[in-house]
Design an enzyme around this catalytic site. Structure first.
Site, short mmCIF file in Angstrom:
data_model
loop_
_atom_site.label_atom_id
_atom_site.label_comp_id
_atom_site.label_asym_id
_atom_site.label_seq_id
_atom_site.Cartn_x
_atom_site.Cartn_y
_atom_site.Cartn_z
N LYS A 116 8.88 3.76 -3.66
CA LYS A 116 7.98 2.62 -3.26
C LYS A 116 8.58 1.40 -3.42
O LYS A 116 8.49 0.42 -2.78
CB LYS A 116 6.59 2.86 -3.28
N GLU A 200 -0.01 -4.24 -5.99
CA GLU A 200 -0.20 -5.10 -4.85
C GLU A 200 -1.82 -5.30 -4.64
O GLU A 200 -2.69 -4.61 -5.36
CB GLU A 200 0.44 -4.42 -3.71
N HIS A 235 -8.08 10.25 0.16
CA HIS A 235 -6.71 9.87 0.67
C HIS A 235 -6.16 10.85 1.40
O HIS A 235 -4.85 10.83 1.81
CB HIS A 235 -5.71 9.23 -0.55
N ARG A 292 10.22 12.77 6.50
CA ARG A 292 10.06 14.10 6.66
C ARG A 292 9.32 13.80 8.12
O ARG A 292 8.48 13.07 8.32
CB ARG A 292 9.51 14.81 5.73
P1 ADP Z 1 0.42 8.07 -1.65
O1 ADP Z 1 2.03 8.02 -1.63
O2 ADP Z 1 0.06 8.42 -2.86
O3 ADP Z 1 -0.21 8.63 -0.35
P2 ADP Z 1 -0.19 5.33 -0.23
O4 ADP Z 1 0.60 4.30 -1.03
O5 ADP Z 1 0.40 6.04 0.82
O6 ADP Z 1 -0.15 6.49 -1.59
O7 ADP Z 1 -1.68 5.23 -0.47
C1 ADP Z 1 -2.55 6.17 0.09
C2 ADP Z 1 -3.85 5.64 0.45
O8 ADP Z 1 -4.31 4.81 -0.71
C3 ADP Z 1 -3.85 4.78 1.49
O9 ADP Z 1 -3.82 5.62 2.73
C4 ADP Z 1 -5.17 4.01 1.36
O10 ADP Z 1 -6.31 4.76 1.71
C5 ADP Z 1 -5.26 3.73 -0.27
N1 ADP Z 1 -4.47 2.55 -0.42
C6 ADP Z 1 -3.08 2.44 -0.94
N2 ADP Z 1 -2.68 1.24 -1.11
C7 ADP Z 1 -3.74 0.32 -0.82
C8 ADP Z 1 -4.09 -1.04 -0.75
N3 ADP Z 1 -3.03 -1.95 -1.13
N4 ADP Z 1 -5.22 -1.49 -0.46
C9 ADP Z 1 -6.26 -0.59 -0.14
N5 ADP Z 1 -5.89 0.66 -0.02
C10 ADP Z 1 -4.91 1.27 -0.48
#
Ligand code: ADP
Length: 446
Positions: A116, A200, A235, A292
């Site tokens: 990330k 963030e 999630h 992927r």
């Molecule tokens: P992972 O790789 O664990 O799936 P992500 O970065 O894709 O993590 O985030 C998964 C979920 O977490 C997002 O779809 C959202 O629901 C929540 N999320 C992640 N970052 C944020 C953010 N900055 N603000 C609000 N919700 C977030």
């Protein structure tokens, strides 16, 4: 084109890849665990090889055993599907070391976009909108506090190597941030083998919008527009649709073009998804890139007519992308419902067991991606998804009505599934209106 592909996965995605291989005139070889030995899709591939016991660590996650099977079957390529080893650069590297084509990006491109923090830096370079936050991994508590005050609370702590929605912590003030930063890093180290964390800005009300992109080995890349996946629980996505309700092509095009710039910058080939959160003003912030094929790829296939799985095999075999960007047209609307063997009434408790009645829906615009047949036993060892119902129609409203019609036809006994919950969602006024945020489902279930 390849002669023979090994599928390093199971269930519906294994069957999806068998079908793509068949249509391309390529032989397919499945690997399976002892728990999947009677799975009906194993009769549809050209060869099936048992690679170990039920536990994924000893079968679907075991690189040595999969590579051994690939050598025995003398395959040219391995398709990893999604989950399991699909985003592990060491697996892509092991394939390369054995002279087997990995159907996905190079280990270098995967590392660049899969981590990330590294991905955020590449995104910045490509002009992709990202969240305000720490410029890299956070080294100490004081730095975290400084960044948080600069961007403003709430903030979210995430693991650079994170995935599956695990290990994220939302902090509304300095005290919780201080209390959480070390624990998050320790947890990340234990869970992902990498303790790097970053922070963030946390968006309270957001929709999940992601862009499907695909690149070849000749420097070409295109996007296949967006999907909206805001109906989630813990999630985990439950419903995905395309196009995203309420979004004009003018508004989303620059985001799609930025996603294409990012994968070109990373010299990426194969399919990828750039995930974003969208706020109420329709501003976008990138979350991560999935390197992927995604579970929800069929909704994009339904609105564009592009076969994503076949295209990723073709580009990995060295062909040029068979489409130019101008040839990608959006037709109608598509919705995917993930049918999980879970009981929504009992906190989504998994429902392994034998299915005695399996009556899937059909008719115009209805596609079922599933490995399940009557008499199938859902093993307790793996993900609980048993089918994807994908529905297409001319407009979103018609598509929702058609999805509801299909769900009413769908009979599964005796195990509980998410079918009744999906039907409830298709009838929900807020969902029908469009634009629900990522916490909508959790509020509804409270
Ligand atoms: P992972 O790789 O664990 O799936 P992500 O970065 O894709 O993590 O985030 C998964 C979920 O977490 C997002 O779809 C959202 O629901 C929540 N999320 C992640 N970052 C944020 C953010 N900055 N603000 C609000 N919700 C977030």
């Amino acid at each position: 084109m390849f002669n023979r592909i090994l599928i390093a996965n199971r269930g519906e995605i294994a069957l999806r890849i068998i079908r793509a291989c068949r249509e391309l005139g390529v032989e397919s070889v499945c690997v399976y665990s002892e728990a999947d030995k009677d799975a009906p899709y194993l009769k549809l591939c050209d060869r099936a090889i048992c690679i170990g016991p039920a536990a994924a660590k000893e079968s679907y996650l075991n690189i040595a055993r999969i590579i051994a099977a690939a050598e025995i079957a003398d395959v040219d390529a391995i398709h990893p599907g999604y989950g399991f080893l699909s985003e592990r650069a060491e697996f892509a590297q092991a394939c390369r070391d054995c002279g087997i084509e990995f159907i996905g990006p190079t280990p270098e491109a995967m590392a660049r976009l899969g981590d990330k923090v590294a991905c955020k830096n590449a995104a910045k370079e490509a002009g992709v909108p990202i969240f305000p936050g720490s410029p890299g991994a956070i080294e100490d508590e004081e730095e975290a506090v400084k960044v948080a005050h600069k961007i403003g609370f709430p903030v979210i702590i995430k693991a650079s190597a994170g995935g599956g929605g695990r290990g994220m912590r939302v902090c509304h003030n300095e005290m919780t941030l201080r209390a959480n930063i070390k624990a998050a890093s320790t947890e990340a180290l234990a869970a992902f083998g990498n303790g790097a964390v970053f922070i963030e800005k946390y968006l309270e009300h957001a929709q999940h919008v992601e862009i499907q992109v695909i690149g070849d080995k000749h420097g070409n890349a295109i996007h296949l527009w967006e999907r909206n996946c805001s109906v989630q629980r813990r999630h985990q996505k439950l419903i995905e649709e395309a196009p995203s309700p309420g979004l004009t092509r003018e508004k989303i095009r620059p985001v799609c073009e930025a996603a294409v710039r990012l994968i070109k910058l990373a010299k990426y080939h194969g399919a990828a998804t750039c995930e974003f959160l969208m706020d109420g003003k329709q501003d976008f912030y990138m979350l991560e890139v999935n390197t992927r094929v995604q579970v929800e790829h069929p909704v994009t296939e339904m609105i564009t007519g592009v076969d994503i799985v076949k295209t990723m095999i073709r580009v990995c075999a060295g062909e040029k992308l068979p489409y130019s960007q101008d040839e990608i047209k959006v037709h109608g609307h598509a919705i995917e419902c993930r049918i999980n063997a879970e009981d929504p009434a009992r906190n989504f408790m998994p429902q392994p067991g034998t299915i005695t009645t399996w009556q899937p829906p059909g008719g115009p615009g209805v596609r079922m991606d599933t490995h399940v047949v009557t008499g199938y036993t859902v093993p307790k060892y793996y993900d609980s998804m048993v089918a994807k119902l994908i529905v297409h129609d001319d407009s979103r409203e018609l598509c929702i009505n058609r999805t509801a019609r299909a769900l009413r036809e769908y009979k599964v006994e005796p195990i509980k599934t998410t079918v009744p919950l999906h039907l409830r969602l298709m009838e929900n006024t807020d969902f029908r209106k469009g634009g629900v945020d990522i916490h909508f489902l959790e509020r509804l279930l409270k």
